[in-house]
Design an enzyme around this catalytic site. Structure first.
Site, short mmCIF file in Angstrom:
data_model
loop_
_atom_site.label_atom_id
_atom_site.label_comp_id
_atom_site.label_asym_id
_atom_site.label_seq_id
_atom_site.Cartn_x
_atom_site.Cartn_y
_atom_site.Cartn_z
N SER A 169 0.86 -1.19 0.00
CA SER A 169 0.00 0.00 0.00
C SER A 169 0.89 1.24 0.00
CB SER A 169 -0.95 -0.03 1.20
OG SER A 169 -1.85 1.05 1.17
N THR A 170 0.80 2.07 1.04
CA THR A 170 1.56 3.31 1.08
C THR A 170 3.07 3.04 0.96
OG1 THR A 170 -0.10 4.15 2.62
CG2 THR A 170 1.91 5.44 2.39
N HIS A 230 -2.54 -0.93 -3.45
CA HIS A 230 -3.67 -0.04 -3.22
C HIS A 230 -3.49 1.23 -4.04
CE1 HIS A 230 -4.30 -1.95 1.03
NE2 HIS A 230 -4.74 -2.73 0.05
N MET A 285 0.07 0.97 5.08
CA MET A 285 -0.68 1.29 6.28
C MET A 285 -1.79 0.26 6.47
SD MET A 285 -2.40 5.00 7.14
CE MET A 285 -3.25 5.03 5.56
N ASP A 306 -4.26 -4.97 5.64
CA ASP A 306 -4.77 -5.75 4.51
C ASP A 306 -3.80 -6.88 4.18
OD1 ASP A 306 -6.43 -6.53 2.43
OD2 ASP A 306 -5.55 -5.13 1.00
#
Length: 355
Positions: free
Chosen positions: A174-175, A201, A294, A297
């Protein structure tokens, strides 16, 4: 608790005003200053030393990408990019993330978005997360090479020759993911004998730019996944923004399946959804990899996958190199990580485990 000092950089006076209002009304931030273009932004970063910078991508005199490069070189600070949904905006944004920006926010309706309030929660959440990032973190890996045997004793897989050609790598992030993916995917060997499924993401419109950029600089083929296509060895498939990606078997082949079912825990694509789909691949050796991000998931999906498949090995990025140590920390905390690996060693460990 001290307020987070933010510098807002945008060539639109309206956008500077609106972003300042959104951050100020949140209560966690103090807008220390604003800048009218990239050059002004670089100067004010040096002068004000903000905790976080919000940076428009496309600006006159010095655009956001070039300003970011100067900031990362001369006065590093966490930067969140604001981008339009145009293809050019997406390309610039992916370059910015790869250059050092922590994250990006898509403006709802172009460069001057009168409806910017639609994404005020996203703006505040991402700026707050960026404030926790240490920009000096060793993106290129640990200080020294750590043999995987010292990270954790390798597991001994049962000898099953029938599994030798049935292998798959599945990556979730993600991030900070685009930068981490660039480090990992560009280091994968061109003779990689397995397909790779990736969930990053990212909203619609940006995964195509990410895939094309990685394809240009990698030895393996990289593409945005398409519904119904057969997976090939040595190819990396990135889930399109806005779609869940599942992997299904059809005889001896693996097929990509995309859908727009509701977001899972706020995410579409979702790492959990990808991992859950792999539960049906009973005779496959699966290597999962969780990189920076973050939240958590991937944790629930991996837990379900490990219950039904004893041939799953899971790798988690170490805290030392993760831009945001959320998703890797979650699977480590749950006891699901077989290996904790610095980013600069991830590609070699993935290759070793499947080749």
């Amino acid at each position: 608790m001290a307020l987070i000092n933010v510098l807002v950089v945008d060539d639109s006076a309206f956008m500077r005003k609106m972003i300042t209002e959104i951050l100020t009304e949140d209560g966690r931030f103090h807008v220390a200053g604003t800048a009218v273009n990239g050059a002004d932004g670089v100067n004010k970063v040096k002068k004000l030393h903000p905790d976080v910078v919000t940076m428009d991508v496309q600006m006159p005199k010095l655009d956001g990408l070039e300003a970011l490069k100067q900031i990362m070189k001369e006065c590093p600070a966490p930067v969140v990019m604001l981008s339009s949904e145009t293809r050019k905006g997406a390309d610039y944004t992916i370059q910015a993330i790869s250059t050092g920006a922590v994250d990006f926010i898509t403006k709802p309706s172009g460069a001057i978005s009168l409806d910017i309030k639609k994404v005020e929660k996203e703006i505040c959440d991402k700026v707050y997360t960026a404030a926790t990032v240490k920009v000096h973190k060793k993106i290129n890996g640990a200080k020294k090479h750590v043999p995987i045997e010292q990270i954790q004793q390798p597991l001994t897989l049962p000898e099953k020759p029938s599994l030798s050609s049935k292998k798959l790598i599945a990556i979730g992030t993600s991030t900070g993911g685009p930068r981490a993916l660039q480090k990992v995917i560009t280091a994968l060997p061109k003779n990689l004998r397995v397909p790779v499924a990736v969930v990053q993401h990212m909203p619609p419109g940006f995964t195509a730019s990410l895939s094309e950029r990685l394809n240009q600089i990698s030895q393996v083929a990289v593409k945005e996944a398409e519904h119904g296509e057969l997976m090939k060895k040595g190819t990396v498939y990135i889930a399109p923004g806005g779609y869940h990606m599942e992997v299904k078997s059809s005889g001896m082949a693996l097929i990509i399946s995309l859908n727009q079912q509701p977001p899972d825990n706020g995410h579409r694509p979702s790492v959990n959804m990808l991992f859950r789909s792999l539960c049906a691949l009973k005779n496959y050796q699966i290597v999962t990899c969780i990189l920076t991000g973050m939240g958590n998931d991937g944790t629930l999906g991996l837990k379900e996958l490990k219950k039904v498949n004893s041939h799953v090995l899971s790798l988690a990025e170490t805290e030392e190199t993760a831009i945001v140590y959320g998703m890797p920390k979650s699977i480590i905390k749950e006891g699901l990580a077989d290996y904790q690996v610095p980013l600069n060693q991830m590609a070699s460990q993935l290759s070793n485990l499947v080749n």
